[in-house]
Every structure is written in structure tokens, then in C-alpha cells.
Write a protein that holds these residues in place. Structure first.
Motif, short mmCIF file in Angstrom:
data_model
loop_
_atom_site.label_atom_id
_atom_site.label_comp_id
_atom_site.label_asym_id
_atom_site.label_seq_id
_atom_site.Cartn_x
_atom_site.Cartn_y
_atom_site.Cartn_z
N SER A 133 0.79 -1.23 0.00
CA SER A 133 0.00 0.00 0.00
C SER A 133 0.83 1.29 0.00
O SER A 133 0.34 2.33 -0.44
CB SER A 133 -0.95 0.00 1.20
N ALA A 134 2.06 1.25 0.50
CA ALA A 134 2.86 2.49 0.48
C ALA A 134 3.16 2.92 -0.94
O ALA A 134 3.09 4.11 -1.28
CB ALA A 134 4.16 2.29 1.26
N GLY A 138 -0.68 4.24 -2.17
CA GLY A 138 -0.07 5.48 -1.69
C GLY A 138 0.60 6.28 -2.79
O GLY A 138 0.67 7.50 -2.71
N THR A 142 4.12 8.63 -1.20
CA THR A 142 4.20 7.81 0.01
C THR A 142 5.40 6.87 -0.04
O THR A 142 6.07 6.65 0.98
CB THR A 142 2.90 7.00 0.17
N ASP A 389 -5.05 8.47 2.75
CA ASP A 389 -3.73 8.78 3.30
C ASP A 389 -3.70 8.59 4.81
O ASP A 389 -2.71 8.12 5.38
CB ASP A 389 -3.32 10.21 2.93
N ASN A 392 -3.94 4.80 5.49
CA ASN A 392 -2.74 4.12 5.00
C ASN A 392 -1.57 4.31 5.95
O ASN A 392 -0.77 3.39 6.16
CB ASN A 392 -2.39 4.64 3.60
#
Length: 402
Positions: A133-134, A138, A142, A389, A392
């Protein structure tokens, strides 16, 4: 040899050219047309391949100045806000909550897939978020933010590069799978757009002389002025929000200010001609999104992906397969199995693997062909740009600590 630097003015000019290259390819290549691949995506990827070939032949990178791109992103989301009606927002309350819940659950799944990837390819466990997910939901920002921290935690020197490469490859897949997913759902379920609804974004491509001109200089300038006022007020709000310690992308307060403006000013000043729902505002919206996305894709440095090889491609293939299955089996059904759900499914693919603008471009390409779905263009940015955000950051922290 030094890199070849392309100044801002030339970069945005090339962005316009790339859009028309993409429009040409979409008309000539049946696959691109049938599966709703956005024009800026096909054109941008074509140019990215050209810059890759240039790098392979000369060893020099082509580096674009993308300052104008950032303005286009803010302009686009301001137009989305200006087109939002309070009735739609109230109607979309449940849809927004369901989409938010799906997104949070999906981020956990995305990091679990990343975790499986670290085990299969013998990578440090905290790297899961840079394969999850980063980097994907993201995006580049991110991934860049978390890369150095994960390098420090794991001692894995290439952590930041893996995150950036995963975000880049994810963006490519995000732009390519949204349209085919929507086509399958719409054709299989016999769906069509909302009758009588005004398009938020996604005017059909028109050659000169194909259709009567209905946008004049006054309506266009009125739309630009309203959008710029929203940006100005959004910029001031962004500063106040940042001073309070809350970090949000600039386009989020601009979107929210646009919503407030369109749901107050026409009622306070009923004789004022307001651009919400007009074709002129749709033109501004389409222009800003198309050039933004063209510039984003043409500037991708695809050669960086080859340096990381099999593990990255293997995990990304797993992520794409999981994303497609999740959308087809869960997202579409949970959102109501209707046309708006199908359009949001294309958008979900866009931001789950790429970024909010990619999601909007996917949805725009679908609505150009099948008809408008105005609620989708309001609900998705609020989830993908506002709530994601925050959620996350918490989920990433949990997985890094495993």
C-alpha cells in the motif's frame, strides 16, 4: 554525458502533443478503443517507451520539468468540486462509506500480498509495504516518504528504489486495467449511463467541424475564473490546515472549496451565471486532466524497472491479479451492481494501483463511451484523496512493525 533537461513550457507543450498522439492511437488501434484506454495513457506510454529507447542508445535521461503539471492537477480537482451538487453528496453518503470500508480492507490485503512476496523472494519483512500500500495505493509520494525509513530499519540499500519502481509499474497497470474491467461489468450486466445527467468530465474527442461549437470565450473564462477562485481559497485553507498540523494534498481543500462555492453562490446570487454543469467547465476539466496524465506518463523512467528484475515483477503480478479479483468479486457487488458501481470499479483499479488522477481518467474514458455517472466523480476523490492517506499511514506503521 549530462541528462537532457526539458523546460516547463516545452514539457506542457509536449503533454498536449502526447494527448493527440494518444487520441490517434485510440482511433486506429481497436483494442485501445474497445477497452476504454484513456488517450493520455496510450500516448504517454508510447512516449515513455521512446525516452527509454533514447536512454538505451545514449545513456542520457530525458528529464521533464513538471511544474505546470502540478497546477493542472489542482485545476482539475477544483472543477470536480464546482460540479458537485449537495443532493448528489447526500445521495452518495452511503456509497462513500462503503467505498471507504472497501478501500481500508483492500489496503490490508495489498500489504498481505506484499508480505507473501517478501517471503517468496527472501526480502526483509518491512519491505512488504513498499510492495504493497505504500507504493501502490499510496503512490510515488508515500513510497518516497517511507523508503528511507525502511532502508534504516532493514539495512536493505535498495528499499527506496524498489518503492519508486513499484509505484511506477503500478501506475502503468492502473491505467490499463480499469477500462477492461468496466467494459466486462457493463456489457455483462447490460448497464448504461444516467439519463439526463450532465457529464462532470469526459467529453468525447471531437475533430474540428464534427460538432457545433457551443463553448464561447465568455463561458470558458467564467469557468476558469470560478476554478481559480476555488484554487485561491483552497490554497489559503491548505495553509491553515497545515499550520494545524494536518497534512493534506493541496488539491483536497481546493476540491472542498469548489463544493462549498457551487452549493452556496448560486443561491446567494441567483442572477449570477454559474458554470457548474456547463460544457465549458467540462472542457476545462477534460483539458486539465488529459494534459496532467499525459505529462505524468510520458515522464516515467521505465528503464528503472528493469534494474530490479524478477522479484518486483512477480509481486506486482500477484497484486494485479488480487486487485482484479477483488473488484470483480467484491467491489462491484458491494457498491450496488449498477452503472455507477461499474464506473467506480474502473476508478478503484486506478487508485488502488496508481493514483487518483489515473482513477478519474479511467472513469472518464468509460463515461465517454457509455454515459455519465456524476456521483462517481464526487465520491471517489473524497475517499482516495482525503481518507486514504490517513488510514494508510496507520496500516503501514503496523506492517513495518511486524
Amino acid at each position: 554525458m549530462p541528462d537532457l533537461l526539458v523546460p516547463a513550457f516545452i514539457s506542457v507543450t509536449l503533454g498536449l502533443l502526447v494527448y493527440f498522439i494518444g487520441a490517434f492511437l485510440t482511433r486506429k488501434v481497436q483494442f485501445l478503443k474497445d477497452y476504454n484506454i484513456p488517450e493520455p495513457v496510450s500516448g504517454g506510454l508510447a512516449i515513455a517507451l521512446v525516452t527509454w529507447a533514447f536512454f538505451a542508445l545514449t545513456g542520457r535521461q530525458i528529464v521533464f520539468d513538471l511544474a505546470v503539471r502540478d497546477y493542472l492537477l489542482v485545476l482539475f480537482f477544483s472543477t470536480i468540486g464546482l460540479n458537485a451538487r449537495l443532493a448528489d453528496l447526500l445521495r452518495g453518503g452511503r456509497l462513500l462509506l462503503v467505498l471507504l470500508g472497501l478501500t481500508v480492507g483492500f489496503m490490508v490485503l495489498q500489504n498481505l500480498v506484499g508480505l507473501v512476496g517478501t517471503i517468496l523472494f527472501d526480502l526483509p519483512t518491512p519491505m512488504a509495504v513498499l510492495l504493497g500500500s505504500a507504493a501502490l495505493i499510496g503512490g510515488h509520494g508515500t513510497a518516497i516518504a517511507w523508503g528511507p525509513e525502511i532502508e534504516e530499519v532493514t539495512g536493505f540499500a535498495a528499499a527506496a528504489e524498489v518503492g519508486i519502481a513499484a509505484a511506477t509499474l503500478g501506475l502503468v497497470f492502473a491505467a490499463l486495467i480499469g477500462g477492461p474491467i468496466a467494459k466486462r461489468l457493463i456489457d455483462r450486466n447490460g448497464l448504461s449511463g444516467e439519463e439526463g445527467a450532465a457529464p462532470v468530465v469526459g467529453l468525447e474527442f471531437e475533430e474540428p467541424g464534427e460538432a457545433p461549437e457551443v463553448v464561447n470565450h465568455v463561458s470558458l473564462m467564467r469557468s476558469m475564473l470560478a476554478a481559480h477562485v476555488a484554487i485561491l481559497l483552497g490554497f489559503l485553507a491548505h495553509g491553515a490546515i497545515a499550520a494545524a498540523g494536518v497534512m493534506l494534498p493541496l488539491f483536497v481543500p481546493c476540491l472542498l472549496v469548489g463544493i462549498v462555492m457551487s452549493n452556496t453562490i448560486p443561491y446567494l446570487f441567483p442572477r449570477l451565471t454559474w458554470p457548474a454543469g456547463s460544457r465549458a467547465l467540462a472542457v476545462v476539466s477534460d483539458y486539465s486532466l488529459s494534459v496532467f496524465l499525459a505529462m505524468s506518463l510520458m515522464s516515467m523512467q521505465l528503464w528503472t524497472l528493469t534494474e530490479l528484475g524478477g522479484p518486483l515483477l512477480g509481486v506486482l503480478a500477484m497484486q494485479v491479479a488480487m486487485t482484479v479479483a477483488f473488484i470483480l468479486l467484491v467491489v462491484f457487488a458491494a457498491l450496488g451492481r449498477n452503472f455507477t458501481a461499474a464506473v467506480l470499479s474502473a476508478g478503484f483499479a486506478g487508485f488502488a494501483l496508481g493514483a487518483t488522477p489515473t482513477a478519474i481518467a479511467n472513469m472518464s474514458s468509460v463515461t465517454k463511451r457509455y454515459g455519465p455517472a456524476p456521483l462517481a466523480f464526487i465520491v471517489l476523490p473524497l475517499v482516495s484523496a482525503f481518507f486514504v492517506d490517513l488510514a494508510n499511514a496507520v496500516i503501514i506503521q503496523v506492517f513495518v512493525g511486524l
